[in-house]
Motif scaffolding. Structure first.
Motif, mmCIF file in Angstrom:
data_model
loop_
_atom_site.group_PDB
_atom_site.id
_atom_site.type_symbol
_atom_site.label_atom_id
_atom_site.label_comp_id
_atom_site.label_asym_id
_atom_site.label_seq_id
_atom_site.Cartn_x
_atom_site.Cartn_y
_atom_site.Cartn_z
ATOM 1 N N SER A 137 -6.830 3.826 7.991
ATOM 2 C CA SER A 137 -7.988 4.516 7.415
ATOM 3 C C SER A 137 -8.122 4.246 5.927
ATOM 4 C CB SER A 137 -7.873 6.024 7.662
ATOM 5 O OG SER A 137 -6.666 6.525 7.106
ATOM 6 N N TYR A 138 -7.023 3.892 5.269
ATOM 7 C CA TYR A 138 -7.060 3.622 3.825
ATOM 8 C C TYR A 138 -8.047 2.505 3.507
ATOM 9 C CZ TYR A 138 -5.590 1.656 -0.666
ATOM 10 O OH TYR A 138 -5.584 1.148 -1.936
ATOM 11 N N PHE A 139 -8.044 1.452 4.298
ATOM 12 C CA PHE A 139 -8.902 0.295 4.016
ATOM 13 C C PHE A 139 -10.367 0.628 4.256
ATOM 14 C CE2 PHE A 139 -4.713 -1.229 5.341
ATOM 15 C CZ PHE A 139 -4.364 -1.983 4.242
ATOM 16 N N GLU A 140 -10.653 1.531 5.193
ATOM 17 C CA GLU A 140 -12.031 1.939 5.432
ATOM 18 C C GLU A 140 -12.518 2.851 4.313
ATOM 19 O OE1 GLU A 140 -12.425 3.643 9.298
ATOM 20 O OE2 GLU A 140 -11.143 2.154 10.244
ATOM 21 N N VAL A 141 -11.676 3.785 3.900
ATOM 22 C CA VAL A 141 -12.058 4.727 2.849
ATOM 23 C C VAL A 141 -12.269 4.000 1.524
ATOM 24 C CG1 VAL A 141 -11.225 6.658 1.442
ATOM 25 C CG2 VAL A 141 -10.992 6.733 3.926
ATOM 26 N N ALA A 142 -11.409 3.030 1.225
ATOM 27 C CA ALA A 142 -11.472 2.311 -0.051
ATOM 28 C C ALA A 142 -12.387 1.091 0.000
ATOM 29 C CB ALA A 142 -10.070 1.875 -0.470
ATOM 30 N N ASN A 143 -13.083 0.876 1.126
ATOM 31 C CA ASN A 143 -14.025 -0.245 1.276
ATOM 32 C C ASN A 143 -13.348 -1.604 1.104
ATOM 33 O OD1 ASN A 143 -16.358 1.467 1.591
ATOM 34 N ND2 ASN A 143 -16.286 1.835 -0.607
ATOM 35 N N GLU A 145 -11.863 -5.128 2.787
ATOM 36 C CA GLU A 145 -12.113 -6.000 3.928
ATOM 37 C C GLU A 145 -11.031 -7.063 3.992
ATOM 38 O OE1 GLU A 145 -16.015 -7.637 3.976
ATOM 39 O OE2 GLU A 145 -16.982 -5.742 3.440
ATOM 40 N N LEU A 146 -10.683 -7.439 5.218
ATOM 41 C CA LEU A 146 -9.688 -8.488 5.413
ATOM 42 C C LEU A 146 -10.326 -9.859 5.220
ATOM 43 C CD1 LEU A 146 -7.565 -7.362 8.504
ATOM 44 C CD2 LEU A 146 -6.742 -7.708 6.176
ATOM 45 N N LEU A 147 -9.649 -10.690 4.448
ATOM 46 C CA LEU A 147 -10.085 -12.073 4.301
ATOM 47 C C LEU A 147 -9.506 -12.923 5.415
ATOM 48 C CD1 LEU A 147 -11.440 -14.291 2.557
ATOM 49 C CD2 LEU A 147 -9.264 -14.528 1.347
ATOM 50 N N GLY A 167 -2.688 -8.340 -1.302
ATOM 51 C CA GLY A 167 -3.917 -8.567 -2.037
ATOM 52 C C GLY A 167 -4.134 -10.047 -2.298
ATOM 53 N N LYS A 168 -5.373 -10.399 -2.652
ATOM 54 C CA LYS A 168 -5.707 -11.805 -2.873
ATOM 55 C C LYS A 168 -4.916 -12.385 -4.047
ATOM 56 C CE LYS A 168 -8.278 -15.383 -1.863
ATOM 57 N NZ LYS A 168 -7.702 -16.367 -2.792
ATOM 58 N N VAL A 197 -4.467 -10.716 4.643
ATOM 59 C CA VAL A 197 -4.796 -10.887 3.226
ATOM 60 C C VAL A 197 -6.153 -10.235 2.995
ATOM 61 C CG1 VAL A 197 -5.242 -12.511 1.351
ATOM 62 C CG2 VAL A 197 -3.526 -13.057 3.094
ATOM 63 N N LEU A 198 -6.233 -9.424 1.946
ATOM 64 C CA LEU A 198 -7.474 -8.725 1.628
ATOM 65 C C LEU A 198 -8.405 -9.606 0.805
ATOM 66 C CD1 LEU A 198 -6.108 -5.205 0.630
ATOM 67 C CD2 LEU A 198 -7.180 -5.852 2.792
ATOM 68 N N LYS A 199 -9.705 -9.344 0.936
ATOM 69 C CA LYS A 199 -10.672 -10.015 0.082
ATOM 70 C C LYS A 199 -10.475 -9.568 -1.357
ATOM 71 C CE LYS A 199 -14.449 -10.866 3.342
ATOM 72 N NZ LYS A 199 -15.878 -10.584 3.641
ATOM 73 N N GLU A 200 -10.788 -10.455 -2.273
ATOM 74 C CA GLU A 200 -10.586 -10.142 -3.683
ATOM 75 C C GLU A 200 -11.573 -9.075 -4.136
ATOM 76 O OE1 GLU A 200 -10.029 -12.523 -7.937
ATOM 77 O OE2 GLU A 200 -10.802 -13.547 -6.162
ATOM 78 N N ARG A 201 -11.070 -8.138 -4.942
ATOM 79 C CA ARG A 201 -11.914 -7.089 -5.521
ATOM 80 C C ARG A 201 -12.003 -7.329 -7.025
ATOM 81 N NH1 ARG A 201 -12.360 -2.344 -2.311
ATOM 82 N NH2 ARG A 201 -13.624 -1.495 -4.004
ATOM 83 N N PHE A 202 -13.212 -7.441 -7.527
ATOM 84 C CA PHE A 202 -13.416 -7.655 -8.957
ATOM 85 C C PHE A 202 -13.556 -6.297 -9.633
ATOM 86 C CE2 PHE A 202 -14.991 -11.483 -6.868
ATOM 87 C CZ PHE A 202 -14.316 -12.466 -7.569
ATOM 88 N N ILE A 203 -12.618 -5.979 -10.497
ATOM 89 C CA ILE A 203 -12.562 -4.676 -11.150
ATOM 90 C C ILE A 203 -12.545 -4.881 -12.655
ATOM 91 C CG2 ILE A 203 -11.321 -2.488 -11.320
ATOM 92 C CD1 ILE A 203 -9.990 -3.173 -8.672
#
Length: 458
Positions: A137-143, A145-147, A167-168, A197-203
């Motif tokens: 559920s963590y990945f759904e709540v935090a938006n 996505e799997l790469l 992470g990427k 592996v998760l998609k990269e998040r630009f923060i």
């Protein structure tokens, strides 16, 4: 009025504007700065809005965040230390999560997290990182996505198997030329198999500081039971006396294997409080935004009761904070738009004043055109063309200047800006309209000149 007449008036107006370049430039200055202000202000406002939306996406929608307080300083006046020591809280734990799931209505998802400061070793490279024990559920709540790869399955979750999703940034650092899926990395003292592996998040750095979040691209995610079984389970230590009896170093067995505590959690120094909470963060996602505040109130009362009256947790609603910030930004944008509109209004008044003065200077020209057969409508059309031409030229220059100002603010002040085509078209259209509206009065004044009287001024 036929097409030939219109084009003739247009060329006459164009010649007049070119012949008086300095006057035309001074006339257009108000429009130039007004349009530039509109473009720059809207770009700044759009940039701030997009940043707020990005932050809302990072924290998730309709989320309530519960975080533990490790150190509590609370004592009744006159109460002795012995009386206060009777206060005990089991801390934030997975049993609280189950209770919330069964008790509080309107809860859509629950995401408990355990976060450990750790390090990664692979191919002779060691890097500090965070190991985060989570549920799917963590990945759904935090938006997220799997790469590549797959999510944790039920067997891996229940048995606490040594698997992880990275992470990427971790994938790029430790697996630059190979597929990380199926490979193993050493996280702390355990080897974990990479299954996703998760998609990269630009923060942005500003979002990191404002929201207290981290760079998710450099985290390692593993099932929460894997952390409890193979790394640490703070719920096994339920009293300070237990820690003291073992001299600050405790080893426990009987919970699906041997649980060992690192020195960071067993420091005997009294100056550093011991973290007795089983989980480090809990995200509660509700179904509707209107239920955020009521759910947070019920959640606070329930946790206080379960923790025997000890408020050793903090509850925040980041979306409401961001929406308040967004409302403040909207008010700020309205103020900026009003200032820009005033600038355009002043520019329009400047056009009208200078065009009126121009009429008095060009009485001879007006009288000559009227005497050779030009109609009043021709004079009106000529001066309207001049006013609109000056406004449109000023609008073009203003758009260019506004774009330059927006980029200057973005680069020099480190503030996000977003220039939209809509703002450019609106500014350009308003500039042309201002020229048309404020050019009517000078055009009519010019057309009302009497040819005989005008020629007598020669």
């Amino acid at each position: 009025m036929n097409k030939k007449s219109i084009m003739s008036n247009f060329y006459i107006a164009l010649e007049a504007v070119i012949a008086n370049q300095v006057r035309s430039l001074l006339t257009a200055l108000g429009i130039i700065f007004g349009v530039a202000a509109v473009i720059a202000m809207l770009a700044i406002g759009n940039g701030a809005q997009s940043e707020i939306l990005e932050q809302i996406e990072l924290v998730g929608v309709n989320n309530i965040i519960v975080q533990p307080n490790i150190e509590q300083v609370e004592q009744k006046i006159g109460a002795s230390e012995e009386e206060e020591s009777k206060k005990f809280s089991p801390g934030l734990k997975l049993l609280d999560v189950e209770s919330i799931k069964k008790t509080i209505p309107g809860v859509q998802k629950l995401s408990p997290e355990i976060m450990l400061e750790s390090y990664i070793i692979k191919n002779g490279i060691r890097r500090s990182s965070k190991l985060v024990g989570v549920e799917p559920s963590y990945f759904e709540v935090a938006n997220f996505e799997l790469l590549d790869g797959e999510m944790f399955n039920d067997k891996q979750l229940d048995l606490g198997m040594p698997v992880c999703i990275i992470g990427k940034g971790i994938a790029s650092k430790f697996f630059p030329r190979e597929n990380p899926i199926g490979q193993k990395i050493k996280v702390g003292n355990q080897w974990l198999e990479v299954i996703g592996v998760l998609k990269e998040r630009f923060i942005s750095e500003k979002a990191i500081s404002n929201l207290g979040i981290r760079d998710y691209n450099m985290d390692v995610y593993t099932p929460i039971q894997t952390v409890l079984i193979r790394y640490i389970n703070r719920d096994l230590v339920t009293g300070s006396g237990l820690k003291k009896s073992f001299g600050g170093i405790s080893v426990f067995g009987g919970f699906r294997g041997m649980i060992s505590f690192s020195s960071s959690d067993n420091s005997s120094s009294d100056s550093k409080p011991t973290n007795y909470h089983q989980i480090d963060r809990l995200v509660v996602q509700v179904e509707e935004s209107e239920k955020l505040n009521p759910t947070a109130d019920v959640l606070a009362r329930m946790l206080e009761r379960r923790h025997y009256g000890v408020v050793d947790f903090e509850i925040t609603i980041p979306e409401l904070l961001l929406k308040q910030q967004q409302r403040t930004q909207n008010i700020f944008n309205i103020v900026l738009a009003a200032i820009a509109a005033i600038s355009l209004l002043v520019g329009g008044i400047g056009i009208m004043n200078i065009m009126l003065a121009s009429v008095m200077e060009r009485i001879k020209e007006i009288g000559l055109r009227l005497s050779i057969g030009a109609k009043s409508s021709d004079i009106v059309m000529q001066f309207l063309f001049e006013a609109v031409m000056i406004s449109i030229t000023g609008g073009i220059v203003g758009v260019i200047l506004g774009i330059v100002l927006a980029y200057a603010v973005s680069s020099l002040a480190d503030f996000p800006t977003a220039i939209s085509l809509t703002s450019i078209f609106i500014s350009f259209g308003v500039a042309a309209t201002v020229g048309l509206v404020f050019g009517i009065t000078p055009a009519r004044r010019a057309a009302s000149q009497d040819p005989i009287t005008s020629l007598r001024h020669e």
